[in-house]
Design an enzyme around this catalytic site. Structure first.
Site, mmCIF file in Angstrom:
data_model
loop_
_atom_site.group_PDB
_atom_site.id
_atom_site.type_symbol
_atom_site.label_atom_id
_atom_site.label_comp_id
_atom_site.label_asym_id
_atom_site.label_seq_id
_atom_site.Cartn_x
_atom_site.Cartn_y
_atom_site.Cartn_z
ATOM 1 C CD GLU A 293 4.986 12.848 -8.879
ATOM 2 O OE1 GLU A 293 6.024 12.798 -9.572
ATOM 3 O OE2 GLU A 293 4.964 13.241 -7.706
ATOM 4 N NE ARG B 194 0.387 13.021 -5.137
ATOM 5 C CZ ARG B 194 1.686 12.879 -5.382
ATOM 6 N NH1 ARG B 194 2.144 12.856 -6.631
ATOM 7 N NH2 ARG B 194 2.542 12.739 -4.407
ATOM 8 C CD GLU C 203 8.860 10.386 -6.503
ATOM 9 O OE1 GLU C 203 9.902 11.052 -6.411
ATOM 10 O OE2 GLU C 203 8.276 10.181 -7.581
ATOM 11 C CE1 TYR D 73 7.521 12.029 -14.059
ATOM 12 C CE2 TYR D 73 7.681 10.818 -11.984
ATOM 13 C CZ TYR D 73 7.227 11.912 -12.712
ATOM 14 O OH TYR D 73 6.491 12.879 -12.094
ATOM 15 C CG ASN E 124 4.848 9.329 -7.838
ATOM 16 O OD1 ASN E 124 3.613 9.232 -7.799
ATOM 17 N ND2 ASN E 124 5.510 10.166 -7.086
ATOM 18 C CG HIS F 297 6.045 16.478 -3.188
ATOM 19 N ND1 HIS F 297 5.148 15.871 -4.033
ATOM 20 C CD2 HIS F 297 7.210 16.526 -3.865
ATOM 21 C CE1 HIS F 297 5.752 15.569 -5.185
ATOM 22 N NE2 HIS F 297 7.006 15.962 -5.100
HETATM 23 C C1 GBH Z 1 9.035 13.064 -9.149
HETATM 24 O O1 GBH Z 1 10.202 12.351 -8.874
HETATM 25 C C2 GBH Z 1 8.751 14.065 -8.056
HETATM 26 O O2 GBH Z 1 7.751 13.580 -7.190
HETATM 27 C C3 GBH Z 1 8.372 15.428 -8.578
HETATM 28 O O3 GBH Z 1 8.436 16.356 -7.520
HETATM 29 C C4 GBH Z 1 9.262 15.791 -9.728
HETATM 30 O O4 GBH Z 1 9.068 17.118 -10.146
HETATM 31 C C5 GBH Z 1 8.957 14.830 -10.846
HETATM 32 O O5 GBH Z 1 9.101 13.529 -10.440
HETATM 33 C C6 GBH Z 1 9.816 15.037 -12.080
HETATM 34 O O6 GBH Z 1 11.167 14.805 -11.784
HETATM 35 O O7 GBH Z 1 19.820 9.282 -11.081
HETATM 36 O O8 GBH Z 1 19.955 8.360 -8.860
HETATM 37 O O9 GBH Z 1 19.759 10.728 -9.155
HETATM 38 C C7 GBH Z 1 10.592 11.520 -9.933
HETATM 39 C C8 GBH Z 1 11.456 10.381 -9.502
HETATM 40 C C9 GBH Z 1 13.568 9.760 -8.798
HETATM 41 C C10 GBH Z 1 13.346 10.738 -10.932
HETATM 42 C C11 GBH Z 1 15.042 9.990 -8.848
HETATM 43 C C12 GBH Z 1 14.829 10.995 -10.979
HETATM 44 C C13 GBH Z 1 16.970 10.345 -10.219
HETATM 45 C C14 GBH Z 1 17.691 9.231 -9.590
HETATM 46 N N1 GBH Z 1 12.851 10.734 -9.579
HETATM 47 N N2 GBH Z 1 15.535 10.025 -10.208
HETATM 48 S S1 GBH Z 1 19.438 9.435 -9.654
#
Ligand code: GBH
Length: 459
Positions: free
Chosen positions: A366, A83, A172, A301, A299, A127
């Protein structure tokens, strides 16, 4: 281990898409080459204090000049899918109008190189790298940008539509909207929740217009979707304020984009939670936004543990007035990002999406983790924590499949170490280590593990 002879080996359906993911600005570099124009990220990284140590994606992992080598790495990792995202300002430097042939040619070569190795491409159109020229005309705050995105989708589909089966419009939109327009930690760096609501609406509209355009141009087998980021929300205690907080956080973090996309309506609770007014919605907007999709990209995490405000704790508010997020949970493990490792959440979110929204198919677009990886010349990168993280999440997938959820693939974030947005190069998510000064690639132990795990699966 999961690789040979475990419960899981052979337990996944044949044709399951085992892959890895990247995005254009995070890996390509070559920011001024072959007619690429600046995006909002090229501008944002120049702001003092915006990015760790003032780093930028100017060179990144220099994938633009290492493309063949990187596809060869994917083949060594036994990837069945890859991807990646397309840089809009490489293809349409002004955002609309004249096409930059050399930009488009790069992605065509990438797709052909992948197909020659038997690797299925999944294309993400956006993105986060909006052409700066469109930002100058209002960016995601104006409806014209949604129209421009559909035009861009058409240009890419006409060129790659005969070879690419899997298409994602946006990655996202929550991040593009809220991190970009309310929290100001992503481009374009604004600080207004109300603007985030407007931007989010135009992003959704752009998705719907592009999905309709792709549907009309692509062959019938094409799979059209969008990737959203999800955080299952848990209650830190049983107080009624906390149960209300769970609903608010879930609406804000998970339903903001889901409900318009799948139910053609915004959740009312979104606006009261954020203390904003709804966006300006024109007559047909929600019908366009809810254009039927072939799959949903997930996605994942971590989870969110919340409590109602006023419990008097060390929790932080994450820019939100009405609930608190518990940042450190006693006994829990965390990645280098400070994100709790919570594999069960992947099962919870996938089964819930299937139950409540029933997309025709789901793909984990992801999942992955940053850890403190070390490499010394002549040695490997012994990232056993990442291996463990991947094992636990892949085990969650097998439980999901056992519940008849139409899950079609799993992409590790990320193929390569790369530019981690506001964190610059300080966080490494790759299956492959990048030694930035030399641009050497070193497959980490997790990459070797993933390669043998995939090899043990039926094709
Ligand atoms: C993804 O976002 C992205 O798609 C990718 O580009 C990135 O490199 C990867 O993850 C790793 O980070 O505490 O309110 O600031 C992940 C989703 C959403 C995770 C926002 C961090 C922080 C929210 N992200 N979150 S806040």
């Amino acid at each position: 281990s999961l690789a040979g002879g475990s419960d899981l080996a052979g337990g996944f359906p044949p044709g399951f898409l085992w892959g890895a993911a990247t995005s254009a600005y995070q890996i390509e570099g070559a920011a001024r080459e072959d007619g690429r124009a600046p995006s909002i990220w090229d501008r944002f990284v120049a702001r003092p204090g915006a990015i760790f140590q003032g780093q930028t994606g100017e060179v990144a992992a220099d994938h633009y000049h290492h493309m063949e080598e990187d596809v060869a790495l994917m083949a060594r990792l036994n990837l069945r899918a890859y991807r990646f995202s397309i840089s809009w300002p490489r293809v349409l430097p002004q955002g609309t109008g004249p096409v930059n042939e050399r930009g488009l040619a790069f992605y065509e070569r990438l797709v052909d190189t992948l197909l020659a190795q038997g690797i299925e491409p999944l294309v993400t159109l956006y993105h986060w790298d909006l052409p700066a020229a469109l930002e100058d005309r209002g960016g995601w705050l104006v409806r014209e940008t949604a129209q421009a995105f559909a035009e861009y989708a058409e240009v890419v589909a006409r060129r790659l539509g005969d070879r690419v089966r899997w298409w994602l419009t946006h990655n996202e939109p929550w991040c593009s909207s809220y991190l970009g327009y309310a929290l100001g930690i992503h481009a374009p760096g604004m600080h207004d929740k109300q603007l985030a609501i407007h931007a989010g609406h135009h992003i959704l509209l752009s998705h719907g217009l592009a999905a309709q355009c792709l549907r009309s141009l692509l062959p019938r087998e094409a799979q059209i979707g969008i990737a959203l980021d999800f955080y299952p929300v848990y209650a830190a205690d049983e107080r009624p304020e906390t149960l209300a907080a769970v609903q608010q956080a879930d609406t804000f973090r998970n339903r903001w984009f889901l409900d318009p996309l799948f139910h053609a309506e915004y959740p009312e609770l979104l606006f009261s939670t954020l203390d904003v007014t709804p966006p300006l919605i024109q007559a047909n907007d929600l019908a366009v936004i809810a254009t039927p999709l072939d799959f949903l990209g997930v996605n994942y995490y971590s989870r969110m543990l919340v409590r109602g405000a006023g419990a008097g704790s060390a929790a932080t508010t994450s820019g939100n007035p009405s609930y608190e997020v518990v940042e450190r949970i006693p006994g829990a493990s965390y990645t280098a990002m400070g994100w709790e490792i919570f594999p069960e959440g992947l099962e919870v979110i996938l089964t819930r999406l299937h139950r409540e929204y029933a997309p025709k198919a789901l793909v984990v677009t992801e999942n992955g983790a940053a850890f403190e990886d070390h490499w010394h010349t002549g040695e490997g990168v012994h990232d056993w924590q990442r291996i463990h993280y991947l094992q636990l999440h892949i085990e969650a997938l097998s439980r999901v499949l056992a519940q008849q959820v139409p899950l079609k693939g799993y992409m590790v974030w990320s193929l390569l170490d790369n530019f981690e947005w506001a964190f610059g190069y300080s966080k490494r998510f790759g299956l492959v280590y990048v030694d930035y000064p030399s641009q050497r690639r070193i497959i980490k132990d997790s990459g070797q593990w993933y390669a043998s795990f995939i090899a043990a699966q039926r094709r």
